[in-house]
Scaffold this active site. Structure first.
Site, PDB file in Angstrom:
ATOM      1  CB  ALA A  69      -0.938   0.000   1.202  1.00 31.27           C
ATOM      2  CB  THR A  70       4.201   2.126   1.374  1.00 29.61           C
ATOM      3  OG1 THR A  70       3.882   2.049   2.765  1.00 29.61           O
ATOM      4  CG2 THR A  70       5.219   3.238   1.156  1.00 29.61           C
ATOM      5  CD  GLN A 180      -4.092  -0.817   9.348  1.00 30.33           C
ATOM      6  OE1 GLN A 180      -4.548  -1.725  10.024  1.00 30.33           O
ATOM      7  NE2 GLN A 180      -2.795  -0.601   9.234  1.00 30.33           N
ATOM      8  CB  SER A 200      -0.483  -3.903   2.400  1.00 30.11           C
ATOM      9  OG  SER A 200       0.349  -2.839   2.017  1.00 30.11           O
ATOM     10  N   GLY A 201      -0.782  -6.842   1.006  1.00 31.71           N
ATOM     11  CA  GLY A 201      -1.010  -8.262   1.238  1.00 31.71           C
ATOM     12  C   GLY A 201      -0.876  -8.674   2.688  1.00 31.71           C
ATOM     13  CG  HIS A 202       1.927  -6.674   5.440  1.00 31.61           C
ATOM     14  ND1 HIS A 202       2.174  -5.784   4.424  1.00 31.61           N
ATOM     15  CD2 HIS A 202       1.874  -5.939   6.571  1.00 31.61           C
ATOM     16  CE1 HIS A 202       2.265  -4.571   4.912  1.00 31.61           C
ATOM     17  NE2 HIS A 202       2.074  -4.623   6.224  1.00 31.61           N
ATOM     18  CB  THR A 241      11.343  -9.875 -12.867  1.00 31.05           C
ATOM     19  OG1 THR A 241      12.431  -9.625 -13.762  1.00 31.05           O
ATOM     20  CG2 THR A 241      10.883 -11.316 -13.018  1.00 31.05           C
ATOM     21  CB  CYS A 327       4.447   4.006   9.153  1.00 30.10           C
ATOM     22  SG  CYS A 327       3.131   5.036   9.820  1.00 30.10           S
TER      23      CYS A 327
END
Length: 384
Positions: A69-70, A180, A200-202, A241, A327
């Site tokens: 997301a950043t 979030q 974001s994936g995490h 890639t 962050c």
């Protein structure tokens, strides 16, 4: 160790890891290569793009893969601003809030240095955007409004759909940082009518290092200036890639979130309410931050008045809890989110953020609450 930290409780789901593993070894093709291994990788990436799009209610061609997301926030804000400027557009205002993630506020600050008009809409004591002020501040000069779906520290969920309507009335675009919210609450880019959305994936039990940016209509309909150059991957917006295993992981995480969101949400709400209830009942000097009714199911922000969070954490060696957003780690200043909702500096330094998740158990919540109450009672006696 009991994990009640927002990052630890969204650890990569084992089913996501299982889906990724073959693409680290057996299926190691480059998705851009014109042979069997490459075609296999490209097909897997296409499926992952469909899975991300499905969770958001979007079309596959509207999904741009990023490192998280950043990067997506930077690409959205800087990409839109630079493209508008190149096209000779005259809108020079960007509207946001002071409680956004740094990956939103810092690109905005960078644009301010270049002469852009950056306006911060105030929020109330619950962290909710003041819509009346938003209506005044979003003018015909506004190019972009960037509002988070939910705050990482206090969990408050914003009325994104109404804010998007306000923006669109003035001809502005609406960008939403939904990192979030994704996987915690239902998110529909159609219902919310956002133009850009980051994730974001995490944050939804996927791998670190991968995310996505939704672009309404796709890159041709909503063109951006890329942050990097050197290839045509991701519709020429992100060269390099293709990280096939990470994209497979993100796709699987989105697939699981779509299938299990309601069950996860209801169970986690019960655990969070149990945690808060035990602490608030035993410790009358503790108070809750944010919007109690309209917040993320996994989030709890508690201020332990008179007891500094660092001192409390030092007495809780078996618990992983956060003092704020990752962050902001290393900062000596109080949380700007807490300050902007009206907390004093001293209270901000006495605040902890709890994050629960798919793998949190009722026993862990009970043990954690007991340890917190015991440690607070001990510290309170010492301070007296």
């Amino acid at each position: 160790m009991i994990y009640l930290d927002n990052h630890a409780t969204t650890a990569c789901d084992p089913r996501v890891v299982q889906a990724m593993l073959p693409f680290f070894t057996a299926h190691y093709g480059n998705a851009a290569s014109p042979h069997g291994f490459g075609f296999q990788a490209a097909a897997a990436v296409a499926q992952a793009r469909e899975e991300v799009a499905s969770l958001l209610g979007a079309q596959a061609e509207e999904i741009i893969f990023t490192s998280g997301a950043t990067e997506a926030n930077n690409l959205a804000i800087l990409g839109i601003a630079q493209k508008h400027q190149r096209l000779g557009g005259r809108r020079r205002r960007i509207v946001t809030t002071a409680i956004e993630h740094k990956s939103v506020t810092e690109p905005c600050q960078y644009l301010a240095e270049l002469g852009w008009d950056i306006i911060y809409v105030p929020v109330n004591q619950k962290g909710i955007v003041d819509e009346q002020e938003a209506t005044k501040l979003i003018t015909d000069d506004t190019l972009l409004v960037s509002i988070q779906a939910a705050n990482s520290e206090i969990g408050t969920i914003q009325a994104v759909q109404r804010l998007a309507a306000i923006a669109h009335e003035r001809g502005a675009l609406l960008h939403c940082d939904a990192a979030q919210a994704i996987g915690k609450i239902s998110v529909s880019v159609t219902d919310w009518e956002v133009d850009l959305l980051s994730l974001s994936g995490h944050k939804l039990y996927g791998p670190k290092g991968v995310g996505a940016l939704f672009l309404r209509g796709g890159a041709k309909q909503l063109p951006l200036v890329p942050l990097m150059r050197g290839g045509t991957q991701e519709y020429a917006l992100r060269p390099g890639t293709t990280p096939v295993p990470l994209l497979i992981g993100l796709g699987m995480a989105c697939h699981l979130a779509e299938a299990e969101l309601s069950e996860d949400r209801d169970r986690i709400i019960q655990l969070r309410d149990d945690l808060e209830g035990r602490i608030l009942h035993a410790l009358p000097f503790v108070r809750r931050n944010g919007c109690e009714q309209n917040r993320l199911p996994n989030n709890s922000s508690l201020t332990f008045s008179g007891i500094e969070a660092d001192a409390l954490l030092a007495n809780l060696p078996n618990l992983a809890i956060s003092t704020g957003s990752a962050c902001e780690a290393g900062s000596l200043d109080p949380s700007r989110v807490l300050i902007n909702i009206g907390l004093s500096s001293s209270d901000a330094f006495c605040t902890l953020r709890f994050g629960l998740g798919r793998f949190t158990t009722a026993d862990e919540v009970e043990h954690a609450a007991h340890q917190i109450v015991t440690a607070c009672t001990k510290l309170a006696l010492l301070l007296d």
